[in-house]
Design a protein around this motif. Sequence first.
Motif, short mmCIF file in Angstrom:
data_model
loop_
_atom_site.label_atom_id
_atom_site.label_comp_id
_atom_site.label_asym_id
_atom_site.label_seq_id
_atom_site.Cartn_x
_atom_site.Cartn_y
_atom_site.Cartn_z
N VAL A 1 85.36 -5.53 92.13
CA VAL A 1 85.31 -6.01 90.75
C VAL A 1 86.18 -5.15 89.86
N GLY A 2 86.26 -3.85 90.17
CA GLY A 2 87.00 -2.94 89.31
C GLY A 2 86.10 -2.13 88.42
N MET A 3 84.77 -2.21 88.64
CA MET A 3 83.82 -1.37 87.92
C MET A 3 83.01 -0.60 88.96
N PHE A 4 83.00 0.72 88.82
CA PHE A 4 82.40 1.57 89.84
C PHE A 4 80.92 1.23 90.06
N GLU A 5 80.22 0.86 89.00
CA GLU A 5 78.80 0.55 89.11
C GLU A 5 78.53 -0.53 90.16
N TYR A 6 79.38 -1.54 90.18
CA TYR A 6 79.19 -2.65 91.11
C TYR A 6 79.87 -2.39 92.46
N ASP A 7 81.07 -1.83 92.42
CA ASP A 7 81.81 -1.63 93.67
C ASP A 7 81.14 -0.61 94.58
N SER A 8 80.35 0.29 94.01
CA SER A 8 79.74 1.33 94.84
C SER A 8 78.25 1.11 95.08
N GLY A 9 77.64 0.13 94.40
CA GLY A 9 76.19 0.03 94.52
C GLY A 9 75.63 -1.37 94.64
N LEU A 10 76.46 -2.36 95.00
CA LEU A 10 75.97 -3.74 95.09
C LEU A 10 76.33 -4.33 96.45
N ALA A 11 75.36 -5.00 97.05
CA ALA A 11 75.58 -5.71 98.32
C ALA A 11 75.01 -7.11 98.19
N LEU A 12 75.72 -8.10 98.71
CA LEU A 12 75.29 -9.49 98.62
C LEU A 12 74.87 -10.00 100.00
N VAL A 13 73.75 -10.72 100.03
CA VAL A 13 73.30 -11.36 101.26
C VAL A 13 72.88 -12.79 100.92
N ASP A 14 72.64 -13.59 101.94
CA ASP A 14 72.18 -14.95 101.70
C ASP A 14 70.77 -14.94 101.12
N LEU A 15 70.47 -15.92 100.27
CA LEU A 15 69.16 -15.98 99.61
C LEU A 15 68.02 -16.05 100.61
N GLY A 16 68.17 -16.90 101.64
CA GLY A 16 67.11 -17.04 102.65
C GLY A 16 66.89 -15.76 103.43
N ASP A 17 67.99 -15.07 103.76
CA ASP A 17 67.86 -13.80 104.49
C ASP A 17 67.15 -12.75 103.63
N ALA A 18 67.45 -12.74 102.34
CA ALA A 18 66.79 -11.78 101.44
C ALA A 18 65.30 -12.10 101.32
N GLN A 19 64.97 -13.38 101.26
CA GLN A 19 63.55 -13.76 101.18
C GLN A 19 62.79 -13.33 102.42
N LYS A 20 63.43 -13.43 103.58
CA LYS A 20 62.79 -12.99 104.82
C LYS A 20 62.65 -11.47 104.84
N LEU A 21 63.71 -10.77 104.42
CA LEU A 21 63.70 -9.31 104.46
C LEU A 21 62.61 -8.74 103.56
N TYR A 22 62.46 -9.32 102.39
CA TYR A 22 61.50 -8.80 101.42
C TYR A 22 60.18 -9.58 101.40
N ARG A 23 60.02 -10.50 102.37
CA ARG A 23 58.79 -11.27 102.54
C ARG A 23 58.35 -11.96 101.25
N LEU A 24 59.28 -12.73 100.68
CA LEU A 24 59.00 -13.44 99.44
C LEU A 24 58.61 -14.90 99.66
N GLY A 25 58.78 -15.38 100.88
CA GLY A 25 58.50 -16.80 101.13
C GLY A 25 59.52 -17.66 100.41
N ASP A 26 59.05 -18.58 99.55
CA ASP A 26 59.95 -19.45 98.79
C ASP A 26 60.21 -18.90 97.39
N ARG A 27 59.67 -17.74 97.09
CA ARG A 27 59.83 -17.19 95.75
C ARG A 27 61.16 -16.44 95.63
N VAL A 28 61.60 -16.25 94.37
CA VAL A 28 62.83 -15.50 94.10
C VAL A 28 62.54 -14.48 93.00
N SER A 29 63.53 -13.64 92.71
CA SER A 29 63.36 -12.65 91.64
C SER A 29 63.63 -13.27 90.27
#
Length: 413
Positions: free
Chosen positions: A193-221
């Motif tokens: 992106v060109g901003m250190f905050e995001y380039d060094s501390g953000l990772a993107l995953v698929d929504l379904g994979d994140a729900q499984k990882l964090y055991r959210l079921g069908d819920r989101v943040s």
Amino acid sequence: MPYEIFIGLRYTRAKRRNHFISFISLISMLGVALGVAALIVVLSVMNGFQTELRTRILGVASHVQINGMDGDLPNWSRVAMEAGAHPEVQAAAPFVQAQSMLSVDQEVRGVLVRGIEPMLEERVADFARYMQSGKLDDLKPGEFGIILGSELARALRVHLGDKVTVIAPQGSVTPAGVVPRLRAFTVVGIFEVGMFEYDSGLALVDLGDAQKLYRLGDRVSGVRLKLNDLFDAPRVAREVAGMINADAYVADWTRSHANFFRAVQIEKNMMFIILSLIVAVAAFNIVSTLVMAVTDKQADIAILRTLGARPGSIMTVFIIQGALIGCIGLGLGVVGGVSLALNIDVVVPFIERLLGTQFLAKEVYYISELPSELQWGDVWGVTLIAFVLALVATLYPSWRAARVNPAEALRYE
């Protein structure tokens, strides 16, 4: 032509006896021109930085964000539909967001993992334009792919196809105690992106994979919204908060990133004040020019008075002389400042090549080119301030000229 204007124009040149006054007039013009041009260019660059900062932040963040009170928003599709009923809302996308750790061999980094729906995310953010390798569509449900910021990937020393382990903060209870939940993800893309905050501390995953990882079921943040006009975000956020029926709070980009934009605005205001003082100093050089002109022309003033000229007419002569000096300098400054602001992307690289240096090195600054955005409102504001200062500078010398006593001025002539 009224004689006041004719004499004022003639006195501006001061050719007959005193070339020094003519030289001082030229210096005053150049001083006003330089101050006005510098003020226009600096304000344009500050506008460019503000726009660049806003573009980069909103390429990752959203205009408006609806967050669940405890980081948990059930029935997000209904919330998105209710928010989408607002005429200013252009698109909505769900997300899952949580702090986690990434581990590769002996390297461990704390990151913000964001689960997204790629097709919907493209409507509310501009990740696609910042992808260095891979693409957003490579995040597929069930394949556990991950897209990393460029600085994060560099710190972990990973490339496309490498495996990283995501350690979720919520542990699993086992007979041996609480064990952190681990999941291996494959790197499918890298963004910058060109901003250190995001380039060094953000990772993107698929929504379904994140729900499984964090055991959210069908819920989101929460749900992210994109608006037709980003500057309407505060008003739209308040209106959307009253439209949705959910236990959630609504925040807009001006609140979540207020510090960045407030800092840039304060810097712009301070630069405006500082450079206005430079214009003021240049404008008040006109005072010395006119004082010397009045001293030099005392005999002429006395003759005009004996011929019937009123004090107001004498005052008008020198106001015209000072205003002409200021207006010429102002015109040169506006033309030079606007030209430089519009062509700064050509002028700065030329100066860098000429001096053999780089003002904004890529390895130090994320914005490696000097941005510029000319706003005509700033130009008119600078023009008005410079003109008023130049006009005010003529009042005292003109008043002194009007008070010249003809008998005293002609006593030794």
